[in-house]
Design a protein around this motif. Structure first.
Motif, short mmCIF file in Angstrom:
data_model
loop_
_atom_site.label_atom_id
_atom_site.label_comp_id
_atom_site.label_asym_id
_atom_site.label_seq_id
_atom_site.Cartn_x
_atom_site.Cartn_y
_atom_site.Cartn_z
N HIS A 34 3.97 3.98 -7.17
CA HIS A 34 4.78 2.81 -7.77
C HIS A 34 3.87 1.65 -7.86
O HIS A 34 3.97 0.73 -7.04
N TYR A 35 2.87 1.70 -8.79
CA TYR A 35 1.92 0.71 -8.78
C TYR A 35 2.70 -0.85 -9.24
O TYR A 35 2.38 -1.92 -8.59
N HIS A 36 3.55 -0.77 -10.25
CA HIS A 36 4.39 -2.00 -10.43
C HIS A 36 5.09 -2.59 -9.38
O HIS A 36 5.26 -3.80 -9.39
N VAL A 37 5.54 -1.62 -8.47
CA VAL A 37 6.28 -2.25 -7.39
C VAL A 37 5.42 -2.76 -6.46
O VAL A 37 5.72 -3.94 -5.78
N GLY A 38 4.26 -2.50 -6.22
CA GLY A 38 3.23 -3.04 -5.26
C GLY A 38 2.89 -4.42 -5.95
O GLY A 38 2.85 -5.50 -5.42
N LEU A 70 0.93 -1.08 -0.07
CA LEU A 70 -0.03 0.13 -0.04
C LEU A 70 0.85 1.42 0.07
O LEU A 70 0.54 2.19 -0.53
N SER A 71 2.07 1.29 0.65
CA SER A 71 2.73 2.50 0.59
C SER A 71 3.47 2.78 -0.71
O SER A 71 3.64 3.79 -1.29
N ALA A 72 3.90 1.66 -1.28
CA ALA A 72 4.38 1.73 -2.65
C ALA A 72 3.33 2.33 -3.58
O ALA A 72 3.70 3.31 -4.48
N VAL A 73 2.07 1.91 -3.41
CA VAL A 73 0.98 2.09 -4.37
C VAL A 73 0.68 3.67 -4.13
O VAL A 73 0.47 4.41 -5.04
#
Ligand code: SF4
Length: 199
Positions: free
Chosen positions: A153-157, A146-149
């Protein structure tokens, strides 16, 4: 290997085990509503095509899934569309399956739509509940995603979700799809997951 023939009967279990969240969401919406709108069908049909589902099996899959309508309506309104995605109608183009970049930036979904990327297009609350429901992720595991998103950084999530759900198969944090790559295409996500399970 590329020799495996995928049938309509295999789609459900393959998707639930190996597909990224965007496709799993489309699959489950289809199961629930027996229908998907245009862009959702487009996104899912091309994904299934690239997975190796032959057109005959795709037509069986979609006909069964659209269970609330007559054969006549299916043939008139949807058959052409599905065959079109396979390059068998109209201009007969070989449309590629959509990459994450295209899914994230093109054809933004409205409130009635199910296409798109859950990491980008779901509310944080819906994303969190989908992560618990489908993947039984703990609060800690979810908070990284959730913090990446939140930072866009959607692809990181999505990559982190792959790592967490494949940790029993030896994928470690930071290893991405098990080979250092991060998620950039739903079909690559699927292929990596399927090959991990078959090793
Ligand atoms: Fe699908 Fe890509 Fe979003 Fe992952 S990051 S859910 S593969 S669109």
């Amino acid at each position: 290997d590329g020799e495996t023939v995928i049938t309509a009967d295999m789609v459900d279990s393959l998707i639930k085990r190996h597909a990224p969240m965007c496709m799993r969401n489309l699959h489950e919406q289809l199961e629930e509503k027996h229908h998907l709108r245009h862009y959702a069908r487009l996104q899912y049909n091309l994904f299934l095509k690239e997975l190796g589902l032959p057109i005959e099996e795709a037509l069986i899959f979609w006909r069964r899934s659209f269970s609330g309508i007559t054969d006549d309506k299916f043939n008139k309104e949807y058959r052409y569309n599905i065959r079109h995605g396979y390059g068998l109608e109209g201009r007969r183009l070989n449309y590629p399956a959509k990459s994450c970049a295209r899914i994230l930036t093109q054809d933004q979904p409205g409130p009635q739509d199910n296409h798109g990327c859950p990491f980008r297009h779901f509310s944080p609350q819906n994303l969190s509940s989908a992560l618990s429901r489908h993947y039984s992720l703990s609060v800690n595991e979810q908070s990284e995603i959730l913090s990446a998103v939140k930072q866009g950084h959607y692809h990181v999530g999505c990559t982190r979700l792959f790592e967490l759900t494949h940790s029993k198969l030896g994928v470690k944090k930071g290893e991405g799809l098990g080979n250092g790559e991060s998620v950039s295409h739903p079909n690559r996500y699927f292929e990596r997951s399927w090959s991990k399970f078959r090793q």
